[in-house]
Design a protein around this motif. Sequence first.
Motif, mmCIF file in Angstrom:
data_model
loop_
_atom_site.group_PDB
_atom_site.id
_atom_site.type_symbol
_atom_site.label_atom_id
_atom_site.label_comp_id
_atom_site.label_asym_id
_atom_site.label_seq_id
_atom_site.Cartn_x
_atom_site.Cartn_y
_atom_site.Cartn_z
ATOM 1 N N LEU A 32 16.067 72.928 -34.199
ATOM 2 C CA LEU A 32 15.270 71.862 -33.424
ATOM 3 C C LEU A 32 13.928 71.329 -33.887
ATOM 4 C CD1 LEU A 32 16.255 73.382 -29.950
ATOM 5 C CD2 LEU A 32 17.136 71.242 -31.154
ATOM 6 N N LYS A 33 13.485 72.175 -34.539
ATOM 7 C CA LYS A 33 12.085 71.939 -35.120
ATOM 8 C C LYS A 33 12.151 71.002 -36.411
ATOM 9 C CE LYS A 33 7.702 73.924 -36.657
ATOM 10 N NZ LYS A 33 6.932 75.281 -36.856
ATOM 11 N N ALA A 34 13.042 71.381 -37.132
ATOM 12 C CA ALA A 34 13.327 70.735 -38.259
ATOM 13 C C ALA A 34 13.751 69.289 -38.117
ATOM 14 C CB ALA A 34 14.249 71.411 -39.065
ATOM 15 N N ALA A 35 14.654 69.034 -37.121
ATOM 16 C CA ALA A 35 15.026 67.720 -36.615
ATOM 17 C C ALA A 35 13.926 66.847 -36.230
ATOM 18 C CB ALA A 35 16.507 67.786 -35.676
ATOM 19 N N ARG A 36 13.178 67.212 -35.278
ATOM 20 C CA ARG A 36 12.058 66.708 -34.630
ATOM 21 C C ARG A 36 10.884 66.172 -35.847
ATOM 22 N NH1 ARG A 36 11.650 71.334 -31.000
ATOM 23 N NH2 ARG A 36 12.663 70.854 -29.055
ATOM 24 N N GLY A 37 11.052 66.993 -36.841
ATOM 25 C CA GLY A 37 9.926 66.593 -37.667
ATOM 26 C C GLY A 37 10.510 65.617 -38.754
ATOM 27 N N ALA A 38 11.688 65.044 -38.781
ATOM 28 C CA ALA A 38 12.318 64.463 -39.995
ATOM 29 C C ALA A 38 11.709 62.978 -39.951
ATOM 30 C CB ALA A 38 13.947 64.151 -39.507
ATOM 31 N N GLU A 39 11.316 62.414 -38.586
ATOM 32 C CA GLU A 39 10.559 60.975 -38.584
ATOM 33 C C GLU A 39 9.876 61.093 -37.195
ATOM 34 O OE1 GLU A 39 9.154 58.000 -39.471
ATOM 35 O OE2 GLU A 39 10.867 58.205 -41.004
ATOM 36 N N LYS A 40 8.657 61.449 -37.202
ATOM 37 C CA LYS A 40 7.910 61.651 -35.883
ATOM 38 C C LYS A 40 7.567 60.114 -35.206
ATOM 39 C CE LYS A 40 5.699 65.931 -37.175
ATOM 40 N NZ LYS A 40 4.437 66.582 -37.423
#
Length: 805
Positions: free
Chosen positions: A734-742
């Motif tokens: 989830l953290k990786a997905a959130r940080g893809a395009e803030k």
Amino acid sequence: MKFTLSWLKEHLDTDASLEEIVERLTMIGLEVEEVTNRADRLKPFKIAKVLEAEQHPNADRLRVLKVDTGQGEPVQIVCGAPNARAGLVGVLGKPGDHIPGLDITLSVGKIRDVESFGMMCSERELELSDEHDGIIDLPEDAPVGVNFAKWAGLDEPVIEIGLTPNRPDCTGVYGIARDLAAAGLGKLKERSHEQIRGNYPCPVSVSLDFGDTRPMCKAFGLRMVKGIKNGPSPKWLQDRLTAIGLRPINILVDITNYLTFDQGRPLHVFDADKVHGNLVVRRGRAGEGIDGLNGKSYELDDTVCVIADDNGIESLGGILGGEPSGCTEDTVNVLIESALWEEDDIAATGRKLGVNTDARYRFERGVDPDYMMPGLEYATRLVLDLCGGEPSETTQAGRVPDSSNIIDFPYSEIRRLSGVEVSQAEANLTLKSLGFWISGSGDTVKVAAPSWRPDIEGKADLVEEVVRILGLDRVPLTPLPRTGTVGQKVLTTGQIRRNRTRRALATRGFNEAVTWSFISKPQAELFGGGSAALELANPISPEMSDMRPSLLPGLLSAAQRNADRGFGDVALFEVGQVFQDDTPEGQKMVAAGVRRGTAKLQGASRHWSGSSTGVDVYDAKADAEAALAAIGAPVEKLQVHTDAPGTFHPGRSGCLKLGPKNALAVFGEIHPKTLADLDLEGPLVAFEIYLDALPQPKTKGGRSKGALNASHLMPVRRDFAFLVGKDVKAEVLLKAARGAEKTLIADVTLFDIYVGQGVPDDQKSVAIDVLLQPRQKTLTDEEIEAVAKKIIANVEKATGGTLRG
């Protein structure tokens, strides 16, 4: 504390009326709770004599009495008392009289076909004592036809005052009289300090044997009186005890009870012929026990102070005498004991064993140490006067501690602390009348508190004594100072957070509870506490021995108590302090809540039967997140970890963290073992929020984020499913997905984890929902695809997984 007006006047020479005495007692801090006069309810009852007692024709256990009422012809009474006999003088109730002990009104009736025109009364029926084995048996010379209450001295008022724990000096009538005399309501009659000369050495010695442990007895005085004659007490003594609700037993016991209430000095009397060898005051031992004079048996250990002889335990020190050495009508030789006990030990022992006695009440508050031996002399004088006998010399173990406390007292403190203008002469007269010793002259003197006032520690206490005796009505009314306008911010950040937490949880269907800050040691250890530093030195009970390391034990127990009473679907929360250690930093502010049964946010049913509608981990998580959001926590940045405490169910619990180390809350289902240890029935879910762990809000200005930053453009949702290793935590993905395009990704949520057919054995499928929120313009398909590629790349890099085909 109860006493009669005549008893008070034995120590106070006064012409004051009952109303004046009652008012002055309350004004000087000895609040009068009740004034009763038993003559009001005993007014109808007259002394009567049984002339004849014949067997009832239709009942073996009944007799038909002919009773002389002193007024006209004898009346017929049917009576079942075993002591009913011809010649007995007792107390008669006639038709129309109300029997207070039975709460009935008499009438003419038939008992087994024989008419009865009244009732011969027992002590319990007239609420004189608990005695009900027979009817009242008065002396033969009691005047027939005379009002019983007036003849028995029961026609005077009984005053009951409520004592605060800091006034042990007023647990005796003499101490109350001393305070009234100081307040100008009469003159105190000084008590006798006659010393009884012994005719022989006391044949029984006493020793204090506590080894290397802390002593539980300070001093112990003892004397023998031989050749006494025990029996019923004289009428004046019985009347004194009966008036305050005590049942007279025999002279020796009644003397000790009388001195307990008259002088505030509990004592104990042993039958010397039942004592074998010398007396030893020591700690109890595991496996020992005692049969008390109250008819109950107690198991002892080394936390209990006992008096023992060669045969074993004879008494619980300062609390209760033992049956083996109790005095009876056959007692000839006695040992009179007067001792000083450690107050905290008396209180702890009484609570542990569940024993409440008049002696315990006084010893745990602190008796006058300097009156230990004079009290023994007074008791000896009463025994000699009422029972006869030959006294021995006294023997003593231990040492009476020095209770002197000298205070430097500036007279100016009276005005500074109370606002009352008092002259030095008036202050001196007041303090001396209370027994204080004053030395010196000028604006500051030295004042020593009397031995019976252990509550006097400093200057403020002396001011209080002067003001309460002179009258609180002399304290001037002083308006509160004006402090100008109130600043914009009144509440602290912590207060604001606590209030918002309460409001947020209340809106989610919770009821607020307030539980004890103390829990049992097993419960404390179960929730990570139980250290020696947090153990109470003088607990109320074994169930409240340690400071709580968590709010959950109290809330879980409260939920179970509700369930035991038919309210199984409850949601309770509490905001309070928990204790990690005994330092100020170890005291934390926490909010916690529990849900039980079907007490979900959507509603509850009292008839839950184990279906899937019960509360679960997601309810607890939602509650914790809602409360955190209400106090300004960045909920969208919180990470869910699985390292919840062991009291929660593994796999059905979590920890909300802001970063890898800062835990803000824990939540989940309660572990089955925890339920068993606490004797609880589930389902139960709970959460605990660490309010102090939340960072302080930033103080810099600027426009706040929120509604003004909302976009008018439609959001876009995309679902992704990734194959990752079974050991990969969902939060990492989830953290990786959130940080893809803030700038575009507004939220990422987990909606499915799948293991089974179509997925390799060492992997799992994790499905997420990504919310894209444009700010400037509507997204094109190419822009959405570009963001999707970034999400896939970030997740694959962080987890080593792949997009599921």
